[in-house]
Enzyme design. Structure first.
Site, short mmCIF file in Angstrom:
data_model
loop_
_atom_site.label_atom_id
_atom_site.label_comp_id
_atom_site.label_asym_id
_atom_site.label_seq_id
_atom_site.Cartn_x
_atom_site.Cartn_y
_atom_site.Cartn_z
N ASP A 67 1.04 -1.22 0.23
CA ASP A 67 -0.04 -0.11 -0.07
C ASP A 67 0.76 1.39 0.08
O ASP A 67 1.60 1.51 1.01
CB ASP A 67 -0.83 -0.33 1.31
CG ASP A 67 -1.89 1.15 1.28
OD1 ASP A 67 -1.64 2.03 0.46
OD2 ASP A 67 -2.80 1.29 2.12
N ASN A 94 2.13 1.78 -10.93
CA ASN A 94 0.93 1.80 -11.60
C ASN A 94 -0.06 2.28 -10.90
O ASN A 94 -1.21 3.12 -11.19
CB ASN A 94 0.83 0.37 -12.32
CG ASN A 94 -0.64 0.24 -12.60
OD1 ASN A 94 -1.21 0.90 -13.49
ND2 ASN A 94 -1.27 -0.56 -11.92
N SER A 151 -1.30 9.73 -17.59
CA SER A 151 -2.53 9.86 -18.40
C SER A 151 -2.40 10.96 -19.53
O SER A 151 -1.74 11.81 -19.53
CB SER A 151 -3.62 10.54 -17.42
OG SER A 151 -5.05 10.91 -17.92
N TYR A 188 -7.56 14.88 -10.71
CA TYR A 188 -6.89 13.45 -11.43
C TYR A 188 -5.69 14.14 -12.49
O TYR A 188 -4.73 13.79 -12.54
CB TYR A 188 -7.64 12.87 -11.81
CG TYR A 188 -7.24 11.66 -12.81
CD1 TYR A 188 -6.34 10.67 -12.03
CD2 TYR A 188 -7.20 11.68 -13.91
CE1 TYR A 188 -5.97 9.59 -12.88
CE2 TYR A 188 -6.40 10.58 -14.78
CZ TYR A 188 -5.85 9.52 -14.02
OH TYR A 188 -5.37 8.40 -14.97
N LYS A 192 -1.57 13.97 -12.18
CA LYS A 192 -0.49 13.36 -13.20
C LYS A 192 0.23 14.39 -13.82
O LYS A 192 1.23 13.70 -14.46
CB LYS A 192 -1.73 12.67 -14.42
CG LYS A 192 -2.46 11.53 -13.52
CD LYS A 192 -1.42 10.50 -13.20
CE LYS A 192 -2.28 9.02 -12.75
NZ LYS A 192 -1.46 7.93 -12.49
N THR A 223 -11.25 1.14 -17.23
CA THR A 223 -10.68 0.50 -15.96
C THR A 223 -11.72 0.77 -14.80
O THR A 223 -12.93 1.59 -15.08
CB THR A 223 -9.29 0.97 -15.77
OG1 THR A 223 -9.54 2.52 -15.39
CG2 THR A 223 -8.50 0.71 -16.80
#
Length: 272
Positions: A67, A94, A151, A188, A192, A223
């Protein structure tokens, strides 16, 4: 890479992570793949599924608890890998998350703080802490590779209205306040973008050590990220997560060595 490369991938029991393990297991090359997962039980379940999907693999798939938001978990994982394998040939960051929905779930400033802080904690801070812990093992490899999964929405050029204007950022709302709610995935995307900078600095730091470093932009894939649902994403045009796993495996196996220090897509280099 040695005849049996040691590959450690975080967030590997589902999504792109799982598909990467599957692609490595399907390769003509052999690996020891350390399938990183927050829950060992889920990791073992993923491996059972892999056995049915790739029954003839010559690679060894091993579950390992990690984790990246838990320093004790990182330390334990590092000690386990060091004692059993002594090195890592490819470290694939990842594990990641999209927490923008928290702003709808928690009203007011608390929701904003929760979304931003959690997104950066997972996608940037925790990824950096985990990477720092494993660099010494990576440097023991004869052909070390360091990958960060980013991304397409992280590109400033794209989001600023370049050649491929991003759908989530191309709409101008009407004047006035408050603005109507609209999808943006801003926390997000921003985290990224920060991850891309992190990758770039690792490329600088590890250049003289011979470590090949990339940020991997796998494309719009279906996903569980963000809780939208795979089927909903597919209806929006998302491809299968296996596309990302195949792409990452090609990078591990040397097909994009000319593009180190860059954000790469399967069809080329992603603009900053």
């Amino acid at each position: 890479m040695a005849s049996k490369g040691i590959v450690l991938i975080t967030g590997a029991n589902t999504g792109i992570g799982y598909q990467t393990v599957k692609a490595l297991a399907s390769s003509s090359k052999t690996y020891t793949v350390l399938l990183g997962t927050r829950s060992l039980e889920k990791g073992k379940d993923a491996i059972e599924q892999l056995k049915s999907e790739v029954p003839d693999t010559k690679s060894e798939i091993v579950p390992i608890q990690i984790d990246i938001m838990d320093d004790a978990s990182i330390e334990k994982c590092h000690k386990e890998v060091e004692s059993k394998y002594g090195r890592v040939d490819a470290l694939i960051n990842n594990a990641g998350a999209a927490h923008d929905p928290l702003m709808q779930q928690i009203p007011g400033p608390k929701g904003v703080r929760a979304a931003w802080q959690t997104s950066y904690d997972v996608n940037v801070t925790s990824t950096q802490v985990f990477t720092l812990a494993f660099i010494p093992l990576l440097l023991k490899s004869s052909n070390p590779r360091l990958l960060f999964v980013t991304s397409g929405l992280s590109s400033l050029t794209t989001c600023a209205g370049g050649r491929e204007t991003a759908m989530l950022t191309s709409q101008h709302p009407p004047a006035g306040w408050p603005k109507p709610p609209a999808p943006s995935a801003l926390t997000y995307r921003s985290s990224k973008t920060a991850l891309n900078m992190l990758m770039l600095d690792w490329h600088r730091i590890l250049h003289n050590d011979g470590v090949k470093v990339w940020a991997i932009s796998p494309g719009f894939l279906a996903t569980g990220l963000g809780g939208i649902g795979k089927e909903k994403l597919k209806s929006m045009g998302a491809g299968d997560a296996s596309v990302g796993g195949t792409f990452i495996t090609k990078v591990v196996e040397g097909e994009r060595d000319a593009d180190t220090g860059k954000v790469i897509r399967s069809d080329g280099v992603q603009p900053w």
